[in-house]
Design a protein around this motif. Structure first.
Motif, PDB file in Angstrom:
ATOM      1  N   LEU A 141       0.851  -1.186   0.000  1.00 47.87           N
ATOM      2  CA  LEU A 141       0.000   0.000   0.000  1.00 47.87           C
ATOM      3  C   LEU A 141       0.887   1.237   0.000  1.00 47.87           C
ATOM      4  CD1 LEU A 141      -2.797   1.369   0.261  1.00 47.87           C
ATOM      5  CD2 LEU A 141      -2.548   1.152   2.748  1.00 47.87           C
ATOM      6  N   LEU A 142       0.691   2.083  -1.003  1.00 45.62           N
ATOM      7  CA  LEU A 142       1.482   3.301  -1.148  1.00 45.62           C
ATOM      8  C   LEU A 142       0.647   4.518  -0.782  1.00 45.62           C
ATOM      9  CD1 LEU A 142       3.093   1.224  -2.852  1.00 45.62           C
ATOM     10  CD2 LEU A 142       3.527   3.048  -4.500  1.00 45.62           C
ATOM     11  N   TYR A 143       1.229   5.403   0.022  1.00 47.86           N
ATOM     12  CA  TYR A 143       0.640   6.712   0.287  1.00 47.86           C
ATOM     13  C   TYR A 143       1.568   7.784  -0.268  1.00 47.86           C
ATOM     14  CZ  TYR A 143      -3.331   5.379   3.163  1.00 47.86           C
ATOM     15  OH  TYR A 143      -4.541   4.876   3.589  1.00 47.86           O
ATOM     16  N   LEU A 144       0.986   8.730  -1.011  1.00 44.33           N
ATOM     17  CA  LEU A 144       1.760   9.794  -1.654  1.00 44.33           C
ATOM     18  C   LEU A 144       1.374  11.145  -1.059  1.00 44.33           C
ATOM     19  CD1 LEU A 144       1.387   8.788  -5.438  1.00 44.33           C
ATOM     20  CD2 LEU A 144       3.016   7.915  -3.744  1.00 44.33           C
ATOM     21  N   ARG A 145       2.384  11.964  -0.790  1.00 38.60           N
ATOM     22  CA  ARG A 145       2.165  13.332  -0.319  1.00 38.60           C
ATOM     23  C   ARG A 145       2.547  14.296  -1.434  1.00 38.60           C
ATOM     24  NH1 ARG A 145       5.241  13.484   4.410  1.00 38.60           N
ATOM     25  NH2 ARG A 145       3.411  12.479   5.355  1.00 38.60           N
ATOM     26  N   ARG A 146       1.631  15.171  -1.814  1.00 35.30           N
ATOM     27  CA  ARG A 146       1.887  16.111  -2.905  1.00 35.30           C
ATOM     28  C   ARG A 146       2.960  17.124  -2.492  1.00 35.30           C
ATOM     29  NH1 ARG A 146      -2.845  18.391  -3.123  1.00 35.30           N
ATOM     30  NH2 ARG A 146      -2.246  20.423  -2.353  1.00 35.30           N
ATOM     31  N   ARG A 147       3.863  17.373  -3.389  1.00 34.28           N
ATOM     32  CA  ARG A 147       4.937  18.327  -3.124  1.00 34.28           C
ATOM     33  C   ARG A 147       4.378  19.750  -3.105  1.00 34.28           C
ATOM     34  NH1 ARG A 147      10.181  17.866  -2.903  1.00 34.28           N
ATOM     35  NH2 ARG A 147      10.201  15.740  -3.753  1.00 34.28           N
ATOM     36  N   ASP A 148       4.891  20.570  -2.190  1.00 34.17           N
ATOM     37  CA  ASP A 148       4.470  21.969  -2.122  1.00 34.17           C
ATOM     38  C   ASP A 148       4.698  22.646  -3.468  1.00 34.17           C
ATOM     39  OD1 ASP A 148       3.809  21.691   0.513  1.00 34.17           O
ATOM     40  OD2 ASP A 148       5.610  22.646   1.310  1.00 34.17           O
ATOM     41  N   GLY A 149       3.720  23.421  -3.896  1.00 33.37           N
ATOM     42  CA  GLY A 149       3.826  24.143  -5.157  1.00 33.37           C
ATOM     43  C   GLY A 149       3.243  23.407  -6.339  1.00 33.37           C
ATOM     44  N   VAL A 150       2.950  22.106  -6.173  1.00 35.45           N
ATOM     45  CA  VAL A 150       2.345  21.319  -7.251  1.00 35.45           C
ATOM     46  C   VAL A 150       0.829  21.470  -7.171  1.00 35.45           C
ATOM     47  CG1 VAL A 150       1.992  19.004  -8.200  1.00 35.45           C
ATOM     48  CG2 VAL A 150       4.249  19.677  -7.326  1.00 35.45           C
ATOM     49  N   ARG A 151       0.216  21.824  -8.261  1.00 36.04           N
ATOM     50  CA  ARG A 151      -1.239  21.997  -8.278  1.00 36.04           C
ATOM     51  C   ARG A 151      -1.948  20.644  -8.201  1.00 36.04           C
ATOM     52  NH1 ARG A 151      -3.173  26.968  -9.682  1.00 36.04           N
ATOM     53  NH2 ARG A 151      -1.647  28.519 -10.374  1.00 36.04           N
ATOM     54  N   THR A 152      -3.132  20.679  -7.595  1.00 30.73           N
ATOM     55  CA  THR A 152      -3.894  19.449  -7.414  1.00 30.73           C
ATOM     56  C   THR A 152      -4.167  18.750  -8.739  1.00 30.73           C
ATOM     57  OG1 THR A 152      -4.956  20.332  -5.423  1.00 30.73           O
ATOM     58  CG2 THR A 152      -6.048  18.493  -6.519  1.00 30.73           C
ATOM     59  N   GLY A 153      -4.537  19.510  -9.764  1.00 29.87           N
ATOM     60  CA  GLY A 153      -4.839  18.912 -11.060  1.00 29.87           C
ATOM     61  C   GLY A 153      -3.644  18.224 -11.671  1.00 29.87           C
ATOM     62  N   GLN A 201       2.055  16.378   7.264  1.00 29.00           N
ATOM     63  CA  GLN A 201       1.974  14.929   7.392  1.00 29.00           C
ATOM     64  C   GLN A 201       0.831  14.330   6.573  1.00 29.00           C
ATOM     65  OE1 GLN A 201       4.226  12.979   9.224  1.00 29.00           O
ATOM     66  NE2 GLN A 201       5.310  14.937   9.279  1.00 29.00           N
ATOM     67  N   ARG A 202       0.046  15.164   5.924  1.00 29.65           N
ATOM     68  CA  ARG A 202      -1.122  14.669   5.200  1.00 29.65           C
ATOM     69  C   ARG A 202      -0.733  14.009   3.885  1.00 29.65           C
ATOM     70  NH1 ARG A 202      -4.660  20.187   6.304  1.00 29.65           N
ATOM     71  NH2 ARG A 202      -4.561  19.992   8.583  1.00 29.65           N
ATOM     72  N   PHE A 203      -1.622  13.110   3.443  1.00 29.43           N
ATOM     73  CA  PHE A 203      -1.425  12.447   2.156  1.00 29.43           C
ATOM     74  C   PHE A 203      -2.498  12.886   1.176  1.00 29.43           C
ATOM     75  CE2 PHE A 203       0.690   9.543   5.152  1.00 29.43           C
ATOM     76  CZ  PHE A 203       1.944   9.512   4.564  1.00 29.43           C
ATOM     77  N   HIS A 204      -2.200  12.668  -0.097  1.00 32.55           N
ATOM     78  CA  HIS A 204      -3.086  13.163  -1.145  1.00 32.55           C
ATOM     79  C   HIS A 204      -3.491  12.086  -2.149  1.00 32.55           C
ATOM     80  CE1 HIS A 204      -0.764  16.602   0.460  1.00 32.55           C
ATOM     81  NE2 HIS A 204      -1.942  17.196   0.399  1.00 32.55           N
ATOM     82  N   ALA A 205      -2.912  10.889  -2.027  1.00 30.62           N
ATOM     83  CA  ALA A 205      -3.277   9.787  -2.922  1.00 30.62           C
ATOM     84  C   ALA A 205      -2.768   8.483  -2.336  1.00 30.62           C
ATOM     85  CB  ALA A 205      -2.695   9.990  -4.319  1.00 30.62           C
ATOM     86  N   SER A 206      -3.378   7.382  -2.770  1.00 31.29           N
ATOM     87  CA  SER A 206      -2.903   6.050  -2.378  1.00 31.29           C
ATOM     88  C   SER A 206      -3.007   5.108  -3.564  1.00 31.29           C
ATOM     89  CB  SER A 206      -3.710   5.500  -1.197  1.00 31.29           C
ATOM     90  OG  SER A 206      -5.044   5.206  -1.584  1.00 31.29           O
ATOM     91  N   LEU A 207      -2.146   4.097  -3.556  1.00 31.60           N
ATOM     92  CA  LEU A 207      -2.180   3.032  -4.555  1.00 31.60           C
ATOM     93  C   LEU A 207      -2.006   1.706  -3.832  1.00 31.60           C
ATOM     94  CD1 LEU A 207      -0.294   5.543  -5.884  1.00 31.60           C
ATOM     95  CD2 LEU A 207      -0.471   4.042  -7.874  1.00 31.60           C
ATOM     96  N   LEU A 208      -2.896   0.760  -4.088  1.00 29.33           N
ATOM     97  CA  LEU A 208      -2.781  -0.583  -3.549  1.00 29.33           C
ATOM     98  C   LEU A 208      -2.343  -1.502  -4.679  1.00 29.33           C
ATOM     99  CD1 LEU A 208      -3.227  -2.370  -1.022  1.00 29.33           C
ATOM    100  CD2 LEU A 208      -5.489  -2.903  -1.946  1.00 29.33           C
ATOM    101  N   LEU A 209      -1.200  -2.155  -4.486  1.00 25.92           N
ATOM    102  CA  LEU A 209      -0.612  -3.014  -5.511  1.00 25.92           C
ATOM    103  C   LEU A 209      -0.661  -4.466  -5.047  1.00 25.92           C
ATOM    104  CD1 LEU A 209       2.682  -0.962  -6.196  1.00 25.92           C
ATOM    105  CD2 LEU A 209       0.367  -0.539  -7.064  1.00 25.92           C
ATOM    106  N   GLY A 210      -1.159  -5.347  -5.900  1.00 20.18           N
ATOM    107  CA  GLY A 210      -1.202  -6.765  -5.599  1.00 20.18           C
ATOM    108  C   GLY A 210      -0.263  -7.547  -6.495  1.00 20.18           C
ATOM    109  N   PHE A 211       0.409  -8.557  -5.909  1.00 22.39           N
ATOM    110  CA  PHE A 211       1.409  -9.350  -6.629  1.00 22.39           C
ATOM    111  C   PHE A 211       1.106 -10.837  -6.494  1.00 22.39           C
ATOM    112  CE2 PHE A 211       3.266  -5.386  -5.225  1.00 22.39           C
ATOM    113  CZ  PHE A 211       3.961  -4.938  -6.337  1.00 22.39           C
ATOM    114  N   ALA A 212       1.719 -11.623  -7.360  1.00 26.26           N
ATOM    115  CA  ALA A 212       1.490 -13.065  -7.348  1.00 26.26           C
ATOM    116  C   ALA A 212       1.955 -13.689  -6.039  1.00 26.26           C
ATOM    117  CB  ALA A 212       2.199 -13.723  -8.528  1.00 26.26           C
TER     118      ALA A 212
END
Length: 263
Positions: A141-153, A201-212
């Motif tokens: 499970l990945l949590y990503l924090r947006r870098r300051d100055g990067v727009r949400t879009g 400390q906040r996050f802005h996206a997550s990715l759940l990756l499944g493997f064999a």
């Protein structure tokens, strides 16, 4: 790498990172979450799916070191698990308000901190990356924090591009992504449980990756593809926390409460 892009479903999803109480053994809390607390949540009307993502106790961070990006998971913010809730429709949260109040009251029995990360409808992506009969035997499970100055879009666009790259790579058996709305404590202000979530400390996206299997997961994180992805992510993300997932338990599936959880 494969170049095809599998079909992506766009459900209405919220996720709740959870931290167990520290005045009792961690396993006691994890078992209570898996058992009595899950029964309260599973009975909530309007759920399309309810799943618990259990994270390993020892989780220093699977993502390789990347210059300018926090990849080591801080001890004091290390998450114990995540409740993944998928609603049948945008009106479904209104149906479960009575049962949700019971869940609020029960949180203090097991958790010391809970946070709600929500996304607008259609912002999540579930990619059909597994072949028929395949299921993941290892996850991250990945949590990503947006870098300051990067727009949400721009951040959202890059996360979706990253997901399409991963989906077309042919190495995953599960891929679920979420891009969050700005965090708001009032959306999940449960009693007697902490909800502290400083801006840095906040996050802005997550990715759940499944493997064999665990070996495939290890090969992925140690391979050159991740190094390339990390370099592409660095201008957009200031933190990439990759957790070792020990279990993913489904309690509600296709809108129906299951008699016993499924892995």
């Amino acid at each position: 790498m494969a170049t095809s892009h599998p079909y992506a479903k766009k459900p209405f999803v919220s996720s709740i990172p959870l931290w167990m109480r520290t005045d009792q053994p961690r396993e006691t809390g994890m078992d209570y979450w898996k058992g009595p607390h899950s029964k309260i949540i599973s009975a909530t009307p309007g759920f399309e799916e309810y799943r618990q993502i259990h994270l390993a106790e020892h989780n220093p961070g699977l993502w390789p070191a990347t210059r300018g990006v926090e990849t080591a998971i801080p001890d004091d913010r290390r998450i114990d698990g995540v409740a993944e809730v998928t609603f049948g429709s945008v009106l479904s949260p209104l149906l479960g308000r009575k049962q949700t109040r019971l869940a609020f009251q029960d949180e203090v029995n097991v958790f010391r901190r809970t946070l709600l990360y929500a996304g607008p409808p259609s912002s999540a992506r579930w990619y059909a990356v597994a072949r028929p009969g395949e299921s993941p035997a290892a996850r991250a499970l990945l949590y990503l924090r947006r870098r300051d100055g990067v727009r949400t879009g721009a951040f959202r666009k890059h996360v979706n591009e990253l997901a399409r790259t991963l989906a077309g790579a042919g190495v995953l058996r599960e891929l679920r992504t979420q891009v969050f709305m700005p965090w708001n404590e009032k959306l999940w202000d449960t009693p007697n449980v902490a909800h502290d979530n400083p801006a840095d400390q906040r996050f802005h996206a997550s990715l759940l990756l499944g493997f064999a299997d665990p070996a495939a997961r290890a090969a992925f994180f140690q391979g050159p593809e991740v190094a390339s992805l990390s370099n592409r992510l660095a201008p957009f993300a200031s933190a990439i926390h990759a957790y070792d997932v020990t279990d993913a338990l489904t309690y509600v599936k296709d809108g129906k409460e299951l008699p016993h959880y499924q892995r």
